[in-house]
Design an enzyme around this catalytic site. Sequence first.
Site, short mmCIF file in Angstrom:
data_model
loop_
_atom_site.label_atom_id
_atom_site.label_comp_id
_atom_site.label_asym_id
_atom_site.label_seq_id
_atom_site.Cartn_x
_atom_site.Cartn_y
_atom_site.Cartn_z
N TYR A 1 41.02 0.77 -24.70
CA TYR A 1 40.33 -0.53 -24.73
C TYR A 1 41.16 -1.55 -25.50
CZ TYR A 1 36.67 -3.96 -25.81
OH TYR A 1 35.94 -5.12 -25.95
N SER B 1 38.55 -9.61 -26.97
CA SER B 1 37.80 -8.87 -27.99
C SER B 1 38.55 -8.98 -29.30
CB SER B 1 37.69 -7.40 -27.58
OG SER B 1 37.28 -6.59 -28.66
#
Length: 332
Positions: free
Chosen positions: A178, A165
């Site tokens: 995350y 990501s």
Amino acid sequence: MRLPKRLLLAAGIGALAARRTWQAPYELRGRSVLITGGSRGLGLAMARELAAQGAALTLMARHQDALDHAAAELRARGARVQTVAGDVTVQADVDRAVQEAVRAHGGLDVLISNAGIIQAGPLANMTEADFREIMEINAFATLRLTRAALPQLRERRGRILIVASVGSKFAVPHLGPYSVSKFAVAGLGQALRTELAREGVSVTTVHPGLMQTGSARQVTVKGQYEKEYALFATLDNLPVVSMDAPSAARRILKALVRGDADATIGGPATIMRLAQALAPQLTADLMALTNRMLPAPTLSQQSVRGAEVETAMTRQNPLKQRAEKQFNELDR
């Protein structure tokens, strides 16, 4: 005559660049591909693109009903599809997925580690257990999958695609666990790329930004639930800020075919990555300022699923509604 070391180094770098420029693209037609998190969202978008290119697919996900729905659609498109219901944190399930890919398609050429979760909310509401859970799914599962698939990938000079990501390049406020997990998996991707190259296995790590996959419903939310979810679901489906999933899937798979070591997917993600690289202090200050504008923590450590705190505003977002239907994110 002895050549200067700098000249030899430059010649070596030039030879590597020329080899990469002129090497033949990796053909996906006929390849056996295992995709985790393949029943919905980005995983399903990549499966559709792979099917269009003639790959044989093995989809792994936790829920058989979602897998059946995805497989039926892909088979209607003419794809060869095998499904495996399992958990990427369970070694036996991971081993079974690899074995099923080999049994159904005669081997395994490409491993796509895509399964992951997102936890949204203030750091003050996150527990150590939250960090451990997301690390197991987003980071350690990739290591577990790679080790299980390596014998096949070595034999067939295969490829590994790791979906990280843009949150692996800078920490995003209210996505603390995350970001930590994606930093970890990006580092793992670099380590695997370096050490598996001598064995003929290529590793590509991609860093997409926000995508319209309909997956906001699956996010675990803490803190002020409705506000946190509304913010995440809105940004995740905002034109310009987020990109459509089919385009993201095509760009990701092009990075795999080229054999890129590392690829940032999407314009906003590229801008943020450049900002972090060129002005890390300014970027950190902007993230801190952004955090001041986000919902304050609560005293509760309770979490809820995004779908449980939908509001009229989030339900009526047309891009979100379309993505949820298109990428199999609605409950069945």
